[in-house]
Write a protein that holds these residues in place. Structure first.
Motif, PDB file in Angstrom:
ATOM      1  N   GLY A  77      17.514  37.060  -6.844  1.00  0.00           N
ATOM      2  CA  GLY A  77      16.683  38.211  -7.181  1.00  0.00           C
ATOM      3  C   GLY A  77      15.926  38.112  -8.489  1.00  0.00           C
ATOM      4  N   ALA A  78      15.958  36.959  -9.138  1.00  0.00           N
ATOM      5  CA  ALA A  78      15.274  36.821 -10.426  1.00  0.00           C
ATOM      6  C   ALA A  78      13.762  36.722 -10.239  1.00  0.00           C
ATOM      7  N   LEU A  79      13.009  37.450 -11.059  1.00  0.00           N
ATOM      8  CA  LEU A  79      11.551  37.362 -11.053  1.00  0.00           C
ATOM      9  C   LEU A  79      11.089  36.044 -11.664  1.00  0.00           C
ATOM     10  N   GLY A  80      11.775  35.627 -12.738  1.00  0.00           N
ATOM     11  CA  GLY A  80      11.396  34.413 -13.443  1.00  0.00           C
ATOM     12  C   GLY A  80      12.461  34.045 -14.455  1.00  0.00           C
ATOM     13  N   ALA A  81      12.151  33.047 -15.271  1.00  0.00           N
ATOM     14  CA  ALA A  81      13.147  32.532 -16.207  1.00  0.00           C
ATOM     15  C   ALA A  81      12.506  32.017 -17.481  1.00  0.00           C
ATOM     16  N   VAL A  82      13.311  31.994 -18.525  1.00  0.00           N
ATOM     17  CA  VAL A  82      12.993  31.298 -19.770  1.00  0.00           C
ATOM     18  C   VAL A  82      13.899  30.079 -19.830  1.00  0.00           C
ATOM     19  N   VAL A  83      13.310  28.900 -19.991  1.00  0.00           N
ATOM     20  CA  VAL A  83      14.105  27.711 -20.278  1.00  0.00           C
ATOM     21  C   VAL A  83      13.991  27.483 -21.779  1.00  0.00           C
ATOM     22  N   ARG A 120       7.736  48.415 -21.549  1.00  0.00           N
ATOM     23  CA  ARG A 120       6.868  49.591 -21.504  1.00  0.00           C
ATOM     24  C   ARG A 120       7.681  50.719 -20.891  1.00  0.00           C
ATOM     25  N   GLU A 121       7.142  51.912 -20.917  1.00  0.00           N
ATOM     26  CA  GLU A 121       7.851  53.059 -20.336  1.00  0.00           C
ATOM     27  C   GLU A 121       8.201  52.807 -18.872  1.00  0.00           C
ATOM     28  N   ASP A 122       7.333  52.041 -18.187  1.00  0.00           N
ATOM     29  CA  ASP A 122       7.530  51.820 -16.758  1.00  0.00           C
ATOM     30  C   ASP A 122       8.023  50.415 -16.420  1.00  0.00           C
ATOM     31  N   LEU A 123       8.491  49.660 -17.417  1.00  0.00           N
ATOM     32  CA  LEU A 123       8.910  48.278 -17.169  1.00  0.00           C
ATOM     33  C   LEU A 123      10.137  47.914 -18.003  1.00  0.00           C
ATOM     34  N   VAL A 124      11.238  47.653 -17.316  1.00  0.00           N
ATOM     35  CA  VAL A 124      12.493  47.295 -17.971  1.00  0.00           C
ATOM     36  C   VAL A 124      12.923  45.913 -17.487  1.00  0.00           C
ATOM     37  N   THR A 157       5.052  66.865 -16.470  1.00  0.00           N
ATOM     38  CA  THR A 157       4.919  65.736 -15.555  1.00  0.00           C
ATOM     39  C   THR A 157       6.297  65.147 -15.294  1.00  0.00           C
ATOM     40  N   PRO A 158       6.528  64.679 -14.071  1.00  0.00           N
ATOM     41  CA  PRO A 158       7.845  64.099 -13.783  1.00  0.00           C
ATOM     42  C   PRO A 158       8.060  62.821 -14.584  1.00  0.00           C
ATOM     43  N   PRO A 159       9.311  62.494 -14.889  1.00  0.00           N
ATOM     44  CA  PRO A 159       9.584  61.269 -15.643  1.00  0.00           C
ATOM     45  C   PRO A 159       9.170  60.033 -14.859  1.00  0.00           C
ATOM     46  N   VAL A 160       8.770  59.017 -15.578  1.00  0.00           N
ATOM     47  CA  VAL A 160       8.369  57.766 -14.941  1.00  0.00           C
ATOM     48  C   VAL A 160       9.615  57.008 -14.511  1.00  0.00           C
ATOM     49  N   GLU A 161       9.627  56.560 -13.270  1.00  0.00           N
ATOM     50  CA  GLU A 161      10.732  55.738 -12.766  1.00  0.00           C
ATOM     51  C   GLU A 161      10.379  54.284 -13.054  1.00  0.00           C
ATOM     52  N   PRO A 162      11.062  53.647 -14.007  1.00  0.00           N
ATOM     53  CA  PRO A 162      10.645  52.299 -14.398  1.00  0.00           C
ATOM     54  C   PRO A 162      10.937  51.248 -13.334  1.00  0.00           C
ATOM     55  N   VAL A 163      10.095  50.238 -13.302  1.00  0.00           N
ATOM     56  CA  VAL A 163      10.346  49.054 -12.496  1.00  0.00           C
ATOM     57  C   VAL A 163      11.321  48.180 -13.280  1.00  0.00           C
ATOM     58  N   THR A 164      12.367  47.702 -12.646  1.00  0.00           N
ATOM     59  CA  THR A 164      13.335  46.836 -13.321  1.00  0.00           C
ATOM     60  C   THR A 164      13.204  45.421 -12.777  1.00  0.00           C
ATOM     61  N   LEU A 165      13.147  44.473 -13.669  1.00  0.00           N
ATOM     62  CA  LEU A 165      12.966  43.070 -13.304  1.00  0.00           C
ATOM     63  C   LEU A 165      14.090  42.236 -13.910  1.00  0.00           C
ATOM     64  N   LYS A 166      14.506  41.228 -13.169  1.00  0.00           N
ATOM     65  CA  LYS A 166      15.595  40.348 -13.612  1.00  0.00           C
ATOM     66  C   LYS A 166      15.009  39.036 -14.121  1.00  0.00           C
ATOM     67  N   ILE A 167      15.363  38.686 -15.341  1.00  0.00           N
ATOM     68  CA  ILE A 167      14.903  37.447 -15.971  1.00  0.00           C
ATOM     69  C   ILE A 167      16.118  36.623 -16.379  1.00  0.00           C
ATOM     70  N   LEU A 168      16.115  35.342 -16.033  1.00  0.00           N
ATOM     71  CA  LEU A 168      17.176  34.436 -16.471  1.00  0.00           C
ATOM     72  C   LEU A 168      16.791  33.771 -17.783  1.00  0.00           C
ATOM     73  N   VAL A 169      17.784  33.504 -18.610  1.00  0.00           N
ATOM     74  CA  VAL A 169      17.596  32.737 -19.844  1.00  0.00           C
ATOM     75  C   VAL A 169      18.505  31.520 -19.723  1.00  0.00           C
ATOM     76  N   ALA A 170      17.892  30.351 -19.560  1.00  0.00           N
ATOM     77  CA  ALA A 170      18.643  29.129 -19.303  1.00  0.00           C
ATOM     78  C   ALA A 170      18.304  28.080 -20.355  1.00  0.00           C
ATOM     79  N   GLY A 171      18.960  26.941 -20.257  1.00  0.00           N
ATOM     80  CA  GLY A 171      18.719  25.859 -21.202  1.00  0.00           C
ATOM     81  C   GLY A 171      19.997  25.114 -21.502  1.00  0.00           C
ATOM     82  N   GLY A 172      19.879  24.146 -22.369  1.00  0.00           N
ATOM     83  CA  GLY A 172      21.024  23.306 -22.693  1.00  0.00           C
ATOM     84  C   GLY A 172      22.062  23.998 -23.553  1.00  0.00           C
ATOM     85  N   PHE A 173      23.181  23.332 -23.678  1.00  0.00           N
ATOM     86  CA  PHE A 173      24.289  23.783 -24.517  1.00  0.00           C
ATOM     87  C   PHE A 173      23.824  23.911 -25.964  1.00  0.00           C
TER      88      PHE A 173
END
Length: 200
Positions: free
Chosen positions: A106-112, A80-84, A10-26
Motif C-alpha cells: 500500500g505504499a505510495l512511494g519511498a525515500v532511499v 497540508r490540511e488535506d494531505l497527511v 464549512t465541514p472539516p476537510v477529510e485529509p488524504v493519507t498516504l504511506k511512505i517508506l523510508v529505507a536505506g542501509g544500516f
C-alpha cells in the motif's frame, strides 16, 4: 472547530493519507529522519547492538552507532490540511528484510536514504523498489565530515534511471526532510500519471 464544524460553517476537510517508506542501509539515518519530521512521538523498535551481532553488523563508518531498528519506525506529518503522510522506516540489516514486503504493502512511494561513506549499502533498497515499480527518491544524507558529491555523481554511482530524483538533505533537520517528502509525493504522482497514460 465546534462539534466537528469549522467556525465558518464549512465541514472539516477529510485529509488524504498516504504511506511512505523510508529505507536505506544500516546507519544511514532512517530513524533520525522519521523523528525529525514526525508531528507525533515516533514509534521506534530499536534494540542495543550486541557482541552477538558484531559478525553481521558492519559498523565501518558508523562506529558510534549503539542501537538498531529491528522492526520499523513510524511517524506522521501533515503536509497540508488535506494531505497527511504516514512514514514507515524499514530496518537496514539483511536479516530483517523479510519485513519489507509487509511494510511496502500500500505504499505510495519511498525515500532511499544514502550515506556517501557507505553508498553500496543502499543498492539493495534501490533494487527492491525498482523491481516492484514503487516510485522512490534518493535522499543523500549529508553527514558531518563526510565527502559531499553533486546529485548527478550519486545518480551515476547508483546507476539510477534519469527520472529518479536525487536530493541532498540533512536527516536531522525538519525543513530539509519535508523537502524530500514533498519530492517523493510529486514524483509518485508523476509516476502514477505516466502509468495511466500508458494504459489508455
Amino acid at each position: 472547530m465546534i462539534f466537528g464544524r469549522s467556525e465558518r460553517g464549512t465541514p472539516p476537510v477529510e485529509p488524504v493519507t498516504l504511506k511512505i517508506l523510508v529505507a536505506g542501509g544500516f546507519g544511514a539515518g532512517k530513524t533520525t529522519l522519521v523523528g525529525a519530521v514526525s508531528e507525533i512521538r515516533p514509534l521506534r523498535t530499536e534494540e542495543l547492538l550486541t557482541e552477538a551481532g558484531r559478525p553481521v553488523d558492519d559498523l565501518r563508518g558508523v562506529e558510534g552507532k549503539h542501537t538498531t531498528t529491528v522492526a520499523m519506525d513510524f511517524g506522521r506529518i501533515t503536509l497540508r490540511e488535506d494531505l497527511v503522510l504516514y512514514l514507515f522506516g524499514t530496518p537496514g540489516q539483511d536479516r530483517f528484510w523479510f519485513l519489507w514486503d509487509e511494510l511496502a504493502t500500500g505504499a505510495l512511494g519511498a525515500v532511499v536514504l544514502a550515506d556517501t561513506r557507505r553508498l553500496e549499502d543502499c543498492f539493495a533498497a534501490v533494487d527492491y523498489f525498482e523491481r516492484r515499480a514503487i516510485p522512490f527518491v534518493v535522499g543523500v544524507n549529508c553527514f558531518d565530515g563526510a565527502a559531499r558529491y553533486p546529485a548527478d555523481t550519486v545518480r551515476q554511482a547508483l546507476d539510477l534511471d534519469p527520472a529518479v530524483p536525487v536530493v541532498l538533505c540533512d536527516a536531522r533537520e525538519r525543513e530539509s526532510v519535508k523537502e524530500v517528502l514533498v519530492e517523493v509525493v510529486q514524483h509518485a504522482m508523476t509516476h502514477a500519471a505516466d502509468r495511466r497514460a500508458v494504459t489508455l
